[in-house]
Design an enzyme around this catalytic site. Structure first.
Site, PDB file in Angstrom:
ATOM      1  N   ASP A 122       0.840  -1.205   0.000  1.00 31.72           N
ATOM      2  CA  ASP A 122       0.000   0.000   0.000  1.00 31.72           C
ATOM      3  C   ASP A 122       0.876   1.256   0.000  1.00 31.72           C
ATOM      4  O   ASP A 122       1.988   1.238   0.521  1.00 31.72           O
ATOM      5  CB  ASP A 122      -0.897  -0.030   1.249  1.00 31.72           C
ATOM      6  CG  ASP A 122      -2.054   0.948   1.148  1.00 31.72           C
ATOM      7  OD1 ASP A 122      -2.280   1.517   0.059  1.00 31.72           O
ATOM      8  OD2 ASP A 122      -2.729   1.152   2.172  1.00 31.72           O
ATOM      9  N   ASN A 180     -10.574  -3.359  -6.415  1.00 28.21           N
ATOM     10  CA  ASN A 180      -9.777  -2.346  -7.141  1.00 28.21           C
ATOM     11  C   ASN A 180     -10.376  -1.953  -8.497  1.00 28.21           C
ATOM     12  O   ASN A 180      -9.996  -0.931  -9.070  1.00 28.21           O
ATOM     13  CB  ASN A 180      -8.320  -2.801  -7.332  1.00 28.21           C
ATOM     14  CG  ASN A 180      -7.481  -2.731  -6.083  1.00 28.21           C
ATOM     15  OD1 ASN A 180      -6.544  -3.497  -5.893  1.00 28.21           O
ATOM     16  ND2 ASN A 180      -7.807  -1.803  -5.191  1.00 28.21           N
TER      17      ASN A 180
HETATM   18  C1  FPP Z   1      -2.097   0.133  -3.286  1.00 29.27           C
HETATM   19  O1  FPP Z   1      -1.586   1.435  -3.246  1.00 29.27           O
HETATM   20  C2  FPP Z   1      -1.511  -0.586  -4.383  1.00 29.27           C
HETATM   21  C3  FPP Z   1      -2.195  -1.207  -5.369  1.00 29.27           C
HETATM   22  C4  FPP Z   1      -3.658  -1.264  -5.434  1.00 29.27           C
HETATM   23  C5  FPP Z   1      -1.490  -1.858  -6.486  1.00 29.27           C
HETATM   24  C6  FPP Z   1      -0.292  -2.623  -6.075  1.00 29.27           C
HETATM   25  C7  FPP Z   1       0.497  -2.956  -7.244  1.00 29.27           C
HETATM   26  C8  FPP Z   1       1.844  -2.883  -7.296  1.00 29.27           C
HETATM   27  C9  FPP Z   1       2.699  -2.523  -6.161  1.00 29.27           C
HETATM   28  C10 FPP Z   1       2.547  -3.267  -8.504  1.00 29.27           C
HETATM   29  C11 FPP Z   1       2.322  -4.721  -8.723  1.00 29.27           C
HETATM   30  C12 FPP Z   1       3.240  -5.297  -9.620  1.00 29.27           C
HETATM   31  C13 FPP Z   1       2.986  -6.408 -10.323  1.00 29.27           C
HETATM   32  C14 FPP Z   1       4.099  -7.061 -10.954  1.00 29.27           C
HETATM   33  C15 FPP Z   1       1.649  -6.977 -10.519  1.00 29.27           C
HETATM   34  P1  FPP Z   1      -2.588   2.637  -3.421  1.00 29.27           P
HETATM   35  O2  FPP Z   1      -2.675   2.959  -4.860  1.00 29.27           O
HETATM   36  O3  FPP Z   1      -3.886   2.307  -2.766  1.00 29.27           O
HETATM   37  O4  FPP Z   1      -1.826   3.763  -2.634  1.00 29.27           O
HETATM   38  P2  FPP Z   1      -2.492   4.957  -1.808  1.00 29.27           P
HETATM   39  O5  FPP Z   1      -3.228   4.302  -0.670  1.00 29.27           O
HETATM   40  O6  FPP Z   1      -1.312   5.742  -1.358  1.00 29.27           O
HETATM   41  O7  FPP Z   1      -3.375   5.695  -2.741  1.00 29.27           O
END
Ligand code: FPP
Length: 253
Positions: free
Chosen positions: A27, A75
């Protein structure tokens, strides 16, 4: 051991007490980007680089399964542009990184409703699984289009159908039967994480491995996922090694 990690930290690790299964809620990508006045997807792109670093560090530590929450069933509610970007990440990631995974003897596995993913994403995942299928080291297990409540609902339906067809005695339904019908069943004895890490300071489980984390150690770390690395993982493993797991019993020492 990977030269990119701090040797002093490495020396503090008890090699006899490495968690077999580490699961991570990655996250903070959006906030990482926001802090730099970049679009959210820049955070996801950097987060993908972190996945590479952490996968190799975990494999070097002797972790048996690393499960990463890459995309939840919730998501899809994000803006189309972000969803499309997230769907392309596995294509880029596996396109670049499968040779390194093979070099490190890492096998790719996926849990989640993969059938609902776009065609190119599905193909990238299927190719990575087949290209690494001979690897016998760490399992890099991506939770992709995964939601734990849906997983449990599906398991209940499967079990109910077996009972309805007379293939399963209702009185024989126990924890093992339920576990065998969850998406983590292919992980066998390592299906339940020993350690669950969530980055970015949020302290929630967000529909991740609800059954499997019954006795997991939980670690909520302030680091945003793109800033996480091999050293941060080692620190969390050292912190885990200082915990006393009792599984509902009493201290054995
Ligand atoms: C949450 O951060 C993250 C995600 C929903 C996506 C996670 C994906 C990756 C780290 C890349 C994955 C890589 C592969 C190879 C599949 P957020 O966007 O909710 O962050 P925030 O809470 O700060 O907005």
């Amino acid at each position: 051991m990977n030269k990119e990690v701090d040797e002093e930290l490495v020396n503090q690790i008890d090699s006899e007490n490495i968690p077999n299964h580490v699961a991570v809620i990655m996250d903070g990508n959006g906030r990482w980007a926001q802090k730099r006045h970049l679009p959210r997807v820049a955070g996801h792109k950097e987060g993908m680089q972190t996945v590479k670093k952490v996968a190799i560090a975990a494999s070097n530590l002797g972790i048996k399964v690393l499960t990463l929450y890459a995309f939840s069933t919730e998501n899809w509610k994000r803006p189309d542009k972000e969803v499309n970007f997230l769907m392309k990440l596995p294509v880029t990631f596996f396109g670049d990184f499968v040779p390194d995974l093979i070099k490190n003897n890492v096998r790719v596995q996926v849990m989640g409703d993969v059938d609902q993913l776009p065609k190119a994403t599905k193909k990238a995942v299927a190719d990575a699984i087949s290209q690494t299928s001979e690897c016998t080291g760490m399992i890099l297990n991506f939770a992709l289009n995964y939601g734990s409540r849906l997983e449990i609902v599906d398991a209940v339906k499967e079990i109910a159908n077996l009972a309805k067809r007379g293939q399963l005695d209702v009185d024989s339904i126990d924890e093992d039967v339920v576990s065998h019908h969850l998406m983590s069943a292919p992980l066998g004895q390592y299906a339940d994480p020993d350690l669950l890490i969530r980055t970015s300071g949020e302290e929630r489980i967000s529909n991740f491995l609800l059954w499997q984390i019954a006795y997991s150690e939980l670690a909520f770390v302030d680091t945003l996922w793109p800033d996480f690395d091999g050293d941060t993982l080692i620190k969390e493993v050292i912190e885990y090694q200082g915990r006393h797991r009792r599984f509902g019993g009493l201290e054995s020492e």
